[in-house]
Enzyme design. Structure first.
Site, PDB file in Angstrom:
ATOM      1  N   ASP A   1       1.737  -3.387 -32.837  1.00 18.81           N
ATOM      2  CA  ASP A   1       3.135  -3.133 -32.526  1.00 18.81           C
ATOM      3  C   ASP A   1       3.486  -1.812 -33.217  1.00 18.81           C
ATOM      4  O   ASP A   1       2.767  -1.356 -34.117  1.00 18.81           O
ATOM      5  CB  ASP A   1       4.004  -4.269 -33.064  1.00 18.81           C
ATOM      6  CG  ASP A   1       5.478  -4.012 -32.854  1.00 18.81           C
ATOM      7  OD1 ASP A   1       5.856  -3.647 -31.718  1.00 18.81           O
ATOM      8  OD2 ASP A   1       6.250  -4.138 -33.818  1.00 18.81           O
TER       9      ASP A   1
ATOM     10  N   ASP B   1       7.177  -0.066 -34.094  1.00 16.49           N
ATOM     11  CA  ASP B   1       8.270   0.062 -35.056  1.00 16.49           C
ATOM     12  C   ASP B   1       8.209  -1.046 -36.103  1.00 16.49           C
ATOM     13  O   ASP B   1       8.161  -2.237 -35.772  1.00 16.49           O
ATOM     14  CB  ASP B   1       9.613   0.022 -34.327  1.00 16.49           C
ATOM     15  CG  ASP B   1       9.704   1.104 -33.258  1.00 16.49           C
ATOM     16  OD1 ASP B   1       9.179   2.207 -33.498  1.00 16.49           O
ATOM     17  OD2 ASP B   1      10.275   0.835 -32.182  1.00 16.49           O
TER      18      ASP B   1
ATOM     19  N   CYS C   1       6.731  -0.813 -23.014  1.00 15.52           N
ATOM     20  CA  CYS C   1       7.532  -1.502 -22.006  1.00 15.52           C
ATOM     21  C   CYS C   1       8.957  -0.984 -22.161  1.00 15.52           C
ATOM     22  O   CYS C   1       9.615  -1.268 -23.160  1.00 15.52           O
ATOM     23  CB  CYS C   1       7.500  -3.015 -22.210  1.00 15.52           C
ATOM     24  SG  CYS C   1       8.727  -3.851 -21.159  1.00 15.52           S
TER      25      CYS C   1
ATOM     26  N   HIS D   1      11.499  -1.745 -20.201  1.00 16.74           N
ATOM     27  CA  HIS D   1      12.403  -2.575 -19.404  1.00 16.74           C
ATOM     28  C   HIS D   1      13.263  -3.496 -20.279  1.00 16.74           C
ATOM     29  O   HIS D   1      12.930  -3.780 -21.422  1.00 16.74           O
ATOM     30  CB  HIS D   1      11.594  -3.424 -18.412  1.00 16.74           C
ATOM     31  CG  HIS D   1      10.639  -2.637 -17.594  1.00 16.74           C
ATOM     32  ND1 HIS D   1       9.266  -2.766 -17.698  1.00 16.74           N
ATOM     33  CD2 HIS D   1      10.852  -1.664 -16.672  1.00 16.74           C
ATOM     34  CE1 HIS D   1       8.677  -1.925 -16.863  1.00 16.74           C
ATOM     35  NE2 HIS D   1       9.615  -1.248 -16.237  1.00 16.74           N
TER      36      HIS D   1
ATOM     37  N   CYS E   1      10.197  -8.068 -16.044  1.00 20.03           N
ATOM     38  CA  CYS E   1       8.878  -7.455 -15.883  1.00 20.03           C
ATOM     39  C   CYS E   1       7.825  -8.374 -16.479  1.00 20.03           C
ATOM     40  O   CYS E   1       8.151  -9.413 -17.060  1.00 20.03           O
ATOM     41  CB  CYS E   1       8.843  -6.083 -16.574  1.00 20.03           C
ATOM     42  SG  CYS E   1       9.023  -6.198 -18.376  1.00 20.03           S
TER      43      CYS E   1
END
Length: 446
Positions: free
Chosen positions: A257, A259, A346, A348, A365
């Site tokens: 990941d 952040d 991503c 979305h 999505c």
């Protein structure tokens, strides 16, 4: 004022035009009586690797521009049916037309906007970003896009001056000290660019792009992954080794990941909330990320970034801002000796805000974590041993995505009761205070 993209076509609706006329004259016996694109790499022709990559990205419509030995290309690829795609052909004929002339000769077969590749190069980039940046540039009057990579005369002579998403100057003949970038080899064009040229007129794509850059009508997509070409026996052997490692040998990977794991989260005074960085100046790497990634690289792990970035869908930023941040993080890591093999975002969010401008981003999505679309996309492009690979994150969504994808999971940070509840009380494989702690515990397990 910068305009926003209201609609973005899917990759399956974009035509891919491929210049397949190159001859392997410098490859000797390895490409004797054979176009470069069909030069064997392992058990496949060289261009198969790029074609299968494009298929993974969802492209389905191809136009091959062929010249000498073009019949060999058509005999091998046919109409593309066995690849699950559609291929058309345009032949140069007896007269050598150059790269630009080959495109002009196929004018009647071109769609209004198309992607242009070279059949003797392997280029693994985020093509979704390429398409977005091209159509973003079209709104400001650009008619073409060029992918560029910061080079500083390392791979070859740098030939591009780029700034703020535009090419200020592209020139393959007259070099200046300001040129820090090199053309990467993936381009997009409006069909109308080629209207001014006569049919059967020989000219080079580079001359077209030189003119467009001087007119301020050439936009840029900066990439960080290296490209491979097969112009010499040495470069062919280099790609042979790369292809064997990537496509034949099952490799281990760490999916990060972003952040809160790779870079620090930003506190915003206006909202009094923690948030992702929206510009390059806000990027601060975590203290132990470079050292951790270097150690993992030395152990033979692929390094991937998979991150939810809904800020543009919520109207807090533009998608180009989010892509810029991702690119800059990859560049910082690269300058510190860390190569990110793939980075997927991503963008979305399943809801439309009154502030949302790029409305095509507001949708359900299959890539937003805890769904596994981001992980699956990278795993499909690399030969990954999922059972011995890791997902590292600081949120329950990261751990759920990792578990669903069949990865080992490591939670970084303060593992609170609410996280445990969201995971239905199924703990990750590791709970670590930091990335350094993850390395320590992983080495203990090994």
């Amino acid at each position: 004022m910068e305009k926003d993209v209201a609609f973005l076509p899917e990759t399956e609706d974009i035509q891919v035009v491929v210049l397949m006329g190159g001859l392997g004259t410098r490859l000797g016996e390895q490409a004797k009586n054979c176009p470069k694109a069909l030069t064997k790499v392992g058990e496949r022709p060289f261009f198969d690797y790029q074609l299968l990559l494009m298929k993974e990205y969802g492209f389905r419509h191809f136009l091959f521009l062929v010249g000498h030995y073009g019949k060999m290309v058509e005999d091998y690829y046919g109409d593309g049916n066995r690849y699950g795609i559609r291929i058309s052909y345009s032949y140069d004929g007896e007269k050598l037309l150059g790269t630009g002339g080959a495109v002009r000769k196929a004018y009647h077969l071109l769609r209004d906007d198309f992607l242009l590749l070279y059949g003797d190069s392997f280029m693994d980039i985020d093509y979704k970003e390429t398409i977005y940046r091209y159509f973003k540039g079209r709104l400001s009057g650009c008619l073409s896009l060029m992918t560029i990579m910061e080079n500083n005369n390392c791979l070859d002579r740098s030939n591009v001056i780029g700034k703020d998403g535009k090419i200020i100057l592209y020139d393959k003949k007259n070099f200046t000290e300001e040129m820090r970038y090199i053309d990467y080899g993936v381009n997009m064009f409006a069909k109308t660019v080629f209207q001014r040229y006569d049919d059967d007129m020989p000219f080079d794509i580079g001359d077209v792009q030189n003119r467009l850059s001087k007119e301020g009508r050439l936009s840029a997509h900066e990439v960080t992954n290296r490209f491979y070409e097969i112009g010499s026996p040495e470069s062919l052997e280099l790609f042979n080794s790369y292809a064997k490692h990537r496509f034949k040998e099952r490799g281990k990977a760490v999916f990060f990941d972003r952040d809160g794991v790779i870079n620090k989260i930003i506190f915003r005074d206006d909202t009094e909330q923690l948030d992702s960085p929206f510009c390059k100046d806000e990027i601060i790497l975590m203290d132990d990320v470079v050292e951790t990634m270097k150690l993992l690289q030395q152990k033979g792990y692929y390094l991937f970034i998979v991150t939810n970035q809904p800020a543009a869908a919520k109207g807090k930023a533009t998608l180009s801002d989010l892509y810029d941040v991702n690119t800059h993080i990859c560049k910082i890591l690269k300058k510190n000796g860390v190569v990110i093999d793939g980075a997927e975002i991503c963008p979305h969010y399943p809801g439309l805000s009154e502030h949302t401008k790029e409305k095509f981003l507001a949708k359900e999505c299959r890539c937003r974590k805890p769904k596994i679309g981001l992980i699956e996309a990278l795993a499909a492009r690399f030969c990954i041993d999922m059972e011995h690979s890791w997902m590292i994150g600081d949120s329950y969504t990261d751990i759920l995505a990792g578990r669903r994808a069949g990865l080992r999971t490591a939670f970084i940070g303060n593992y609170k009761c609410d996280v445990c509840k969201f995971l239905n009380y199924n703990q990750p494989d590791m709970i670590c205070s930091s990335l350094s702690d993850f390395i320590y515990k992983m080495e203990e397990r090994e």
